[in-house]
Design a protein around this motif. Structure first.
Motif, PDB file in Angstrom:
ATOM      1  N   LEU A 137       0.817  -1.218   0.000  1.00  0.00           N
ATOM      2  CA  LEU A 137       0.000   0.000   0.000  1.00  0.00           C
ATOM      3  C   LEU A 137       0.848   1.264   0.000  1.00  0.00           C
ATOM      4  O   LEU A 137       0.440   2.294  -0.544  1.00  0.00           O
ATOM      5  N   GLU A 138       2.021   1.179   0.590  1.00  0.00           N
ATOM      6  CA  GLU A 138       2.842   2.384   0.745  1.00  0.00           C
ATOM      7  C   GLU A 138       3.329   2.947  -0.580  1.00  0.00           C
ATOM      8  O   GLU A 138       3.745   4.103  -0.661  1.00  0.00           O
ATOM      9  N   ARG A 139       3.271   2.157  -1.647  1.00  0.00           N
ATOM     10  CA  ARG A 139       3.794   2.648  -2.926  1.00  0.00           C
ATOM     11  C   ARG A 139       2.997   3.835  -3.457  1.00  0.00           C
ATOM     12  O   ARG A 139       3.537   4.682  -4.179  1.00  0.00           O
ATOM     13  N   PHE A 140       1.728   3.924  -3.081  1.00  0.00           N
ATOM     14  CA  PHE A 140       0.916   5.046  -3.547  1.00  0.00           C
ATOM     15  C   PHE A 140       1.281   6.327  -2.806  1.00  0.00           C
ATOM     16  O   PHE A 140       1.224   7.412  -3.373  1.00  0.00           O
ATOM     17  N   ARG A 141       1.657   6.203  -1.557  1.00  0.00           N
ATOM     18  CA  ARG A 141       2.109   7.360  -0.796  1.00  0.00           C
ATOM     19  C   ARG A 141       3.491   7.810  -1.258  1.00  0.00           C
ATOM     20  O   ARG A 141       3.805   9.007  -1.273  1.00  0.00           O
ATOM     21  N   GLU A 142       4.312   6.853  -1.663  1.00  0.00           N
ATOM     22  CA  GLU A 142       5.684   7.144  -2.078  1.00  0.00           C
ATOM     23  C   GLU A 142       5.804   7.502  -3.559  1.00  0.00           C
ATOM     24  O   GLU A 142       6.864   7.906  -4.012  1.00  0.00           O
ATOM     25  N   GLY A 143       4.717   7.326  -4.320  1.00  0.00           N
ATOM     26  CA  GLY A 143       4.786   7.583  -5.756  1.00  0.00           C
ATOM     27  C   GLY A 143       5.583   6.531  -6.506  1.00  0.00           C
ATOM     28  O   GLY A 143       6.143   6.800  -7.576  1.00  0.00           O
ATOM     29  N   ARG A 144       5.637   5.313  -5.984  1.00  0.00           N
ATOM     30  CA  ARG A 144       6.427   4.231  -6.574  1.00  0.00           C
ATOM     31  C   ARG A 144       5.486   3.269  -7.300  1.00  0.00           C
ATOM     32  O   ARG A 144       5.223   2.168  -6.880  1.00  0.00           O
ATOM     33  N   PHE A 145       4.983   3.721  -8.458  1.00  0.00           N
ATOM     34  CA  PHE A 145       3.951   2.967  -9.147  1.00  0.00           C
ATOM     35  C   PHE A 145       4.527   1.824  -9.983  1.00  0.00           C
ATOM     36  O   PHE A 145       5.678   1.875 -10.430  1.00  0.00           O
ATOM     37  N   ILE A 146       3.692   0.801 -10.180  1.00  0.00           N
ATOM     38  CA  ILE A 146       4.031  -0.310 -11.083  1.00  0.00           C
ATOM     39  C   ILE A 146       3.032  -0.209 -12.227  1.00  0.00           C
ATOM     40  O   ILE A 146       2.016  -0.896 -12.261  1.00  0.00           O
ATOM     41  N   ASP A 147       3.307   0.674 -13.168  1.00  0.00           N
ATOM     42  CA  ASP A 147       2.275   1.115 -14.103  1.00  0.00           C
ATOM     43  C   ASP A 147       2.181   0.209 -15.321  1.00  0.00           C
ATOM     44  O   ASP A 147       2.777   0.450 -16.350  1.00  0.00           O
ATOM     45  N   GLU A 148       1.396  -0.866 -15.187  1.00  0.00           N
ATOM     46  CA  GLU A 148       1.203  -1.778 -16.315  1.00  0.00           C
ATOM     47  C   GLU A 148       0.217  -1.233 -17.340  1.00  0.00           C
ATOM     48  O   GLU A 148       0.250  -1.627 -18.503  1.00  0.00           O
ATOM     49  N   SER A 149      -0.671  -0.318 -16.951  1.00  0.00           N
ATOM     50  CA  SER A 149      -1.631   0.218 -17.921  1.00  0.00           C
ATOM     51  C   SER A 149      -0.905   1.018 -19.005  1.00  0.00           C
ATOM     52  O   SER A 149      -1.254   0.949 -20.184  1.00  0.00           O
ATOM     53  N   VAL A 150       0.113   1.767 -18.611  1.00  0.00           N
ATOM     54  CA  VAL A 150       0.898   2.517 -19.587  1.00  0.00           C
ATOM     55  C   VAL A 150       1.840   1.581 -20.345  1.00  0.00           C
ATOM     56  O   VAL A 150       2.004   1.669 -21.559  1.00  0.00           O
ATOM     57  N   ALA A 151       2.442   0.639 -19.625  1.00  0.00           N
ATOM     58  CA  ALA A 151       3.442  -0.243 -20.241  1.00  0.00           C
ATOM     59  C   ALA A 151       2.831  -1.172 -21.280  1.00  0.00           C
ATOM     60  O   ALA A 151       3.381  -1.370 -22.351  1.00  0.00           O
ATOM     61  N   ALA A 152       1.669  -1.730 -20.954  1.00  0.00           N
ATOM     62  CA  ALA A 152       1.088  -2.759 -21.819  1.00  0.00           C
ATOM     63  C   ALA A 152      -0.062  -2.247 -22.676  1.00  0.00           C
ATOM     64  O   ALA A 152      -0.501  -2.921 -23.585  1.00  0.00           O
ATOM     65  N   GLY A 153      -0.569  -1.053 -22.379  1.00  0.00           N
ATOM     66  CA  GLY A 153      -1.705  -0.550 -23.120  1.00  0.00           C
ATOM     67  C   GLY A 153      -3.018  -1.127 -22.630  1.00  0.00           C
ATOM     68  O   GLY A 153      -4.082  -0.608 -22.894  1.00  0.00           O
ATOM     69  N   VAL A 154      -2.953  -2.216 -21.910  1.00  0.00           N
ATOM     70  CA  VAL A 154      -4.140  -2.859 -21.344  1.00  0.00           C
ATOM     71  C   VAL A 154      -3.665  -3.721 -20.186  1.00  0.00           C
ATOM     72  O   VAL A 154      -2.533  -4.199 -20.194  1.00  0.00           O
ATOM     73  N   ALA A 155      -4.505  -3.887 -19.178  1.00  0.00           N
ATOM     74  CA  ALA A 155      -4.075  -4.623 -17.988  1.00  0.00           C
ATOM     75  C   ALA A 155      -4.735  -5.996 -17.857  1.00  0.00           C
ATOM     76  O   ALA A 155      -4.739  -6.583 -16.804  1.00  0.00           O
ATOM     77  N   HIS A 156      -5.319  -6.513 -18.921  1.00  0.00           N
ATOM     78  CA  HIS A 156      -5.994  -7.824 -18.829  1.00  0.00           C
ATOM     79  C   HIS A 156      -4.975  -8.921 -18.549  1.00  0.00           C
ATOM     80  O   HIS A 156      -3.891  -8.907 -19.091  1.00  0.00           O
TER      81      HIS A 156
END
Length: 415
Positions: A396-415
């Motif tokens: 949970l702390e990653r959202f407070r720290e801004g340490r995202f694991i951004d698969e929506s941007v990386a893959a274009g879709v998160a399915h």
């Protein structure tokens, strides 16, 4: 637990199938358990199973407000893949995919895992570059994928139209050991194994409150009375925010409906899974011959499990260009599931501000493929009291720290 086998089937046939026992028991809840898992879907049952198998913790109750597997586990399109870009994502999804390979043998229950291969179509130059990057990342992560050209795409899926007027197929990211499994069977197999270890699976039992003392969880209030525990695991997908509020904290998630449909059954014509992210649709053929079709999530927050016509129309209209033959099919049924979406489209597997309470949520539209790996990681965290290497990045702390694991941007879709 009676072992399933060809010999067992023959034996029961001779005595008119009167000797089969229930796959799992339906016990009356006790007053206290060492561990309570809220949510008897795939992720919750897998967590309970690996608590027993890997850590010897069997004093466990799995509480479900409805029926076992009646949530997203039974309302998805069963795609299994692990070709994600980010290292943390690839690790947990590949762990899950690898566990799926032998899950039927391990559980002595046929989950119908079918490694038929998953293709993610590249229909723009941007997607080509993105999937090439993912293929290189997967090579470093030890995930077997490759980028293939249009001719190979057509060879793998002859019914596809690679020369579409708006979005021609320029290639695809191909994972040959991806595929599908029977969603209900995954939940049933884990439930049977959990029950055999002495765990209690309690259905039609809704949690109405979370009890705590001195900042630590002490139990839950349910429609079947108060039940005490030392540790609490919340694994309820789209209703995670509701349970979190009961426990006194908030989650950075939103709940929306994800819709899917199946066509009337037809003869076998497609033996791979195809995802077309530019037009936002994906399709495979079930063992019964139905074309299993899914698309994007609703654009507004809701808790409905019903489909809507306009969203189905958008998905089918997009896929007809790539698969012209489906234009003549009739829709057999449609449904919706409540998915829990984080801002970075990656899950949360984490301790919570309430001591002894752990949460597993935020899988969004890609939860089914992660069930074994998710359960493995969640069980390890609950047994040891701290996240292990498989889920350390998903706190949970990653959202407070801004340490995202951004698969929506990386893959274009998160399915």
């Amino acid at each position: 637990m009676k072992r399933y086998s060809a010999f067992a089937i023959a034996r029961e046939a001779l005595r008119h199938h009167t000797g089969w026992e229930r796959a799992w028991a339906s016990p009356t809840p006790r007053k206290r358990y060492k561990v309570i898992i809220v949510g008897a879907g795939g992720h919750g049952l897998a967590t309970a199973y690996y608590l027993g198998k890997n850590h010897g913790i069997t004093d466990v109750a799995v509480i479900e407000k409805g029926w076992l597997g009646g949530g997203n586990t039974g309302r998805n399109t069963t795609i299994i893949r692990s070709n994600y870009l980010q290292d943390a994502s690839a690790a947990i999804y590949e762990k899950a995919r690898a566990l799926y390979e032998d899950l039927s043998q391990e559980l002595n229950y046929n989950v119908m895992f079918s490694p038929r291969g998953v293709m993610m179509l590249a229909q723009t130059e941007h997607e080509v570059r993105g999937y090439l990057r993912t293929a290189h990342a997967n090579a470093l992560q030890g995930v077997e994928t490759e980028f293939v050209g249009p001719d190979r795409v057509k060879e793998l899926c002859p019914i596809i139209n690679i020369d579409g007027p708006r979005y021609p197929v320029l290639g695809a990211l191909w994972q040959p050991r991806g595929g599908t499994a029977r969603h209900d069977a995954v939940a049933w197999g884990y439930a049977r194994a959990c029950s055999a270890m002495g765990m209690h699976i309690i259905q039609q039992c809704e949690v109405t409150g979370v009890r705590s003392d001195g900042g630590r969880v002490t139990g839950v209030e349910t429609t079947k009375g108060e039940i005490g525990c030392d540790s609490l695991g919340i694994v309820v997908a789209g209703h995670s925010g509701v349970l979190a509020e009961m426990a006194g904290f908030r989650l950075p998630i939103e709940s929306v409906a994800l819709q899917a449909l199946v066509s009337e059954p037809i003869k076998p014509c497609m033996d791979v899974v195809v995802m077309a992210n530019t037009v936002h649709g994906y399709m495979s053929q079930s063992d019964k011959g139905e074309m299993v079709i899914g698309g994007g999530a609703d654009g507004y927050n809701n808790y409905t499990q019903r489909g809507s016509f306009h969203h189905i129309e958008e998905t089918v209209r997009a896929l007809v260009e790539t698969f012209p033959m489906i234009s003549r099919l009739k829709m057999l049924r449609q449904w919706g599931g409540i998915v829990d979406m984080t801002g970075d489209r990656s899950p949360i597997i984490s301790p919570t501000p309430l001591g002894g309470c752990y949460i597993n949520c935020g899988w969004g539209t890609g939860g089914f493929k992660a069930i074994p790996g998710s359960g493995w990681a969640m069980a390890d965290m609950m047994a040891k009291g701290a996240p292990g290497p498989l889920c350390a990045e998903f706190g949970l702390e990653r959202f407070r720290e801004g340490r995202f694991i951004d698969e929506s941007v990386a893959a274009g879709v998160a399915h």
